[in-house]
Write a protein that holds these residues in place. Structure first.
Motif, PDB file in Angstrom:
ATOM      1  N   PHE A 243       0.862  -1.186   0.000  1.00 36.00           N
ATOM      2  CA  PHE A 243       0.000   0.000   0.000  1.00 36.00           C
ATOM      3  C   PHE A 243       0.901   1.239   0.000  1.00 36.00           C
ATOM      4  O   PHE A 243       1.775   1.367   0.865  1.00 36.00           O
ATOM      5  CB  PHE A 243      -0.897   0.034   1.238  1.00 36.00           C
ATOM      6  N   ARG A 244       0.678   2.138  -0.953  1.00 35.40           N
ATOM      7  CA  ARG A 244       1.450   3.383  -0.998  1.00 35.40           C
ATOM      8  C   ARG A 244       0.551   4.557  -0.635  1.00 35.40           C
ATOM      9  O   ARG A 244      -0.583   4.640  -1.097  1.00 35.40           O
ATOM     10  CB  ARG A 244       2.057   3.593  -2.385  1.00 35.40           C
ATOM     11  N   GLY A 245       1.090   5.442   0.195  1.00 39.34           N
ATOM     12  CA  GLY A 245       0.300   6.598   0.599  1.00 39.34           C
ATOM     13  C   GLY A 245       1.154   7.582   1.371  1.00 39.34           C
ATOM     14  O   GLY A 245       2.375   7.579   1.263  1.00 39.34           O
ATOM     15  N   ARG A 246       0.489   8.421   2.204  1.00 35.35           N
ATOM     16  CA  ARG A 246       1.188   9.441   2.990  1.00 35.35           C
ATOM     17  C   ARG A 246       0.713   9.398   4.433  1.00 35.35           C
ATOM     18  O   ARG A 246      -0.442   9.085   4.715  1.00 35.35           O
ATOM     19  CB  ARG A 246       0.985  10.827   2.382  1.00 35.35           C
ATOM     20  N   VAL A 247       1.641   9.719   5.328  1.00 32.86           N
ATOM     21  CA  VAL A 247       1.357   9.648   6.755  1.00 32.86           C
ATOM     22  C   VAL A 247       0.397  10.766   7.162  1.00 32.86           C
ATOM     23  O   VAL A 247       0.608  11.938   6.846  1.00 32.86           O
ATOM     24  CB  VAL A 247       2.655   9.744   7.573  1.00 32.86           C
ATOM     25  N   GLN A 350      -1.983  -5.552  10.659  1.00 35.23           N
ATOM     26  CA  GLN A 350      -0.642  -5.013  10.865  1.00 35.23           C
ATOM     27  C   GLN A 350      -0.177  -4.394   9.552  1.00 35.23           C
ATOM     28  O   GLN A 350      -0.193  -5.058   8.524  1.00 35.23           O
ATOM     29  CB  GLN A 350       0.347  -6.111  11.263  1.00 35.23           C
ATOM     30  N   LEU A 351       0.209  -3.123   9.606  1.00 36.94           N
ATOM     31  CA  LEU A 351       0.742  -2.453   8.417  1.00 36.94           C
ATOM     32  C   LEU A 351       2.103  -1.901   8.774  1.00 36.94           C
ATOM     33  O   LEU A 351       2.233  -0.932   9.521  1.00 36.94           O
ATOM     34  CB  LEU A 351      -0.186  -1.323   7.954  1.00 36.94           C
ATOM     35  N   ARG A 352       3.149  -2.545   8.254  1.00 38.03           N
ATOM     36  CA  ARG A 352       4.529  -2.102   8.511  1.00 38.03           C
ATOM     37  C   ARG A 352       4.900  -1.088   7.440  1.00 38.03           C
ATOM     38  O   ARG A 352       4.805  -1.397   6.238  1.00 38.03           O
ATOM     39  CB  ARG A 352       5.478  -3.300   8.461  1.00 38.03           C
ATOM     40  N   VAL A 353       5.326   0.104   7.851  1.00 34.04           N
ATOM     41  CA  VAL A 353       5.598   1.149   6.873  1.00 34.04           C
ATOM     42  C   VAL A 353       7.090   1.500   6.816  1.00 34.04           C
ATOM     43  O   VAL A 353       7.796   1.418   7.818  1.00 34.04           O
ATOM     44  CB  VAL A 353       4.786   2.425   7.157  1.00 34.04           C
ATOM     45  N   PHE A 354       7.536   1.856   5.618  1.00 34.96           N
ATOM     46  CA  PHE A 354       8.885   2.336   5.356  1.00 34.96           C
ATOM     47  C   PHE A 354       8.773   3.599   4.510  1.00 34.96           C
ATOM     48  O   PHE A 354       7.791   3.775   3.775  1.00 34.96           O
ATOM     49  CB  PHE A 354       9.705   1.306   4.584  1.00 34.96           C
ATOM     50  N   ALA A 355       9.789   4.449   4.593  1.00 39.13           N
ATOM     51  CA  ALA A 355       9.832   5.606   3.700  1.00 39.13           C
ATOM     52  C   ALA A 355       9.846   5.115   2.258  1.00 39.13           C
ATOM     53  O   ALA A 355      10.576   4.172   1.926  1.00 39.13           O
ATOM     54  CB  ALA A 355      11.058   6.459   3.994  1.00 39.13           C
ATOM     55  N   ASP A 356       9.050   5.736   1.409  1.00 38.11           N
ATOM     56  CA  ASP A 356       8.934   5.310   0.018  1.00 38.11           C
ATOM     57  C   ASP A 356      10.026   5.987  -0.794  1.00 38.11           C
ATOM     58  O   ASP A 356       9.918   7.142  -1.190  1.00 38.11           O
ATOM     59  CB  ASP A 356       7.538   5.681  -0.522  1.00 38.11           C
ATOM     60  N   GLN A 357      11.117   5.239  -1.052  1.00 37.49           N
ATOM     61  CA  GLN A 357      12.246   5.794  -1.796  1.00 37.49           C
ATOM     62  C   GLN A 357      11.865   6.107  -3.237  1.00 37.49           C
ATOM     63  O   GLN A 357      12.397   7.030  -3.850  1.00 37.49           O
ATOM     64  CB  GLN A 357      13.428   4.818  -1.752  1.00 37.49           C
TER      65      GLN A 357
END
Length: 359
Positions: A243-247, A350-357
């Motif tokens: 899933f791609r999005g913004r915090v 559970q959604l593990r998030v990382f900065a989207d390079q």
């Protein structure tokens, strides 16, 4: 024998296969070098064996620098993907070969060679076929002989390069269980290269996951599967939904949807990519639910007690105009009401998030 590699780098022309790789393999461990084709895992194995010379860095075997030690003196057994057996020699003679070609002062007697070879053939469950030739054997049987031949010289380290890569799926499963049992009996420090994640997770004590000549993560199978350190590890190990999005505070905004996240990236407005395993997604049929990504059920696969549900949505990648695809695994009783074409919401437990390079 323990193995350490320190800052190993290796290039072939303009292609850099390894970039400053440092690893520590304790005595008696069975370790998988896992990663996609071209990531450097076979090159690292060959550098440890002495079949390739590193451009920089050191190979340390049992506390001693072996970087300049010839392959014959490293006491390493090597098993290749395609067996490399001598077709004109019997099973017995293939296993005995490494002992017979030793210098006379180090060569065991004929009786000792016979005893050792038959003991190994019995260990790999091939002694009744000692008089056969390789073309008369199945692929799985040939790989067992290749392993017995590597063990005959009593190596202190066993290195296996895609040992089951040329075999069909069922034989692979049988042989990797057998390899695990064999290692538990012998306790020879062993490294094996594979691109098969299931194989690595099932067989190894620890897994080294590599990508583009570097180490992404090292840990037990449970550690790297349940706690991936990078987006690459998450995406490479097992099925995963992206899933791609913004915090937005404690949530990630994915199109019009809001999904709770693990708080690893808490910069407001930061572009992130979130991951959830198929068993960590819930399918909600209540379209009025506050959270969740809108999706449409595309297929329902029933197998045993579980059901795999495939879903499509435009919401997960609306900024790029691409359809997003998801997969959910759930108990059969929870999937009985789902039908193809049905509109639902997906809510990750559970959604593990990382900065989207990529952003």
């Amino acid at each position: 024998m323990s193995i350490q590699v320190e800052n190993i780098s290796k290039s072939f022309g303009t292609f850099a296969a390894l970039y400053g790789v440092s690893l520590d393999f304790p005595t008696g461990e069975l370790v998988a070098l896992l990663g996609p084709s071209g990531c450097g895992k076979t090159t690292l194995l060959r550098v440890i064996a002495g079949l390739e010379t590193a451009d920089a860095g050191r190979v340390i075997l049992d506390g001693e620098d072996a970087s300049d030690t010839h392959v014959r003196e490293r006491q390493v057994g090597f098993v290749f993907q395609h067996y490399a057996l001598f077709r004109h020699l019997t099973v017995f003679e293939n296993v005995a070969f490494g002992l017979r070609v030793r210098p006379r002062r180090n060569r065991p007697s004929a009786d000792e060679i016979s005893r050792r070879v038959h003991r190994l053939l019995d260990l790999v469950q091939m002694d009744p076929l000692a008089d056969r030739f390789p073309p008369q054997l199945s692929g799985g049987q040939r790989q067992r002989i290749a392993l017995a031949r590597a063990l005959a010289v009593e190596p202190r380290v066993l290195l296996l390069d895609e040992p089951f890569g040329a075999l069909d799926a069922q034989v692979r499963k049988e042989l990797r269980r057998w390899l695990r049992r064999l290692h538990d009996e012998l306790h020879v420090t062993s490294l094996f290269v594979t691109h098969d994640q299931e194989e690595a997770l099932e067989v190894a004590d620890r897994v080294v996951l590599m990508n583009r000549g570097q180490v992404e993560q090292v840990g037990t199978p449970a550690q790297i599967y349940e706690h991936p350190a990078t987006p690459f590890v998450y995406g490479f190990l097992g099925a995963v939904n992206c899933f791609r999005g913004r915090v937005e505070g404690a949530h990630v905004r994915v199109g019009e949807a809001r999904l709770p996240h693990d708080g690893q990236v808490d910069i407001q407005g930061a572009a992130v990519v979130g991951f959830a395993r198929p068993h960590d997604l819930q399918v909600v049929t209540d379209l009025a639910a506050a959270n969740g990504v809108d999706a449409i059920v595309s297929r329902v696969h029933a197998f045993g007690a579980s059901v795999r549900v495939e879903l499509d949505s435009l919401e997960g990648a609306a900024d790029r105009g691409e359809p997003a695809h998801y997969e959910v695994v759930m108990p059969r009783e929870r999937a009985v009401s789902l039908t193809e074409g049905q509109r639902v919401k997906l809510v990750p437990a559970q959604l593990r998030v990382f900065a989207d390079q990529a952003a």
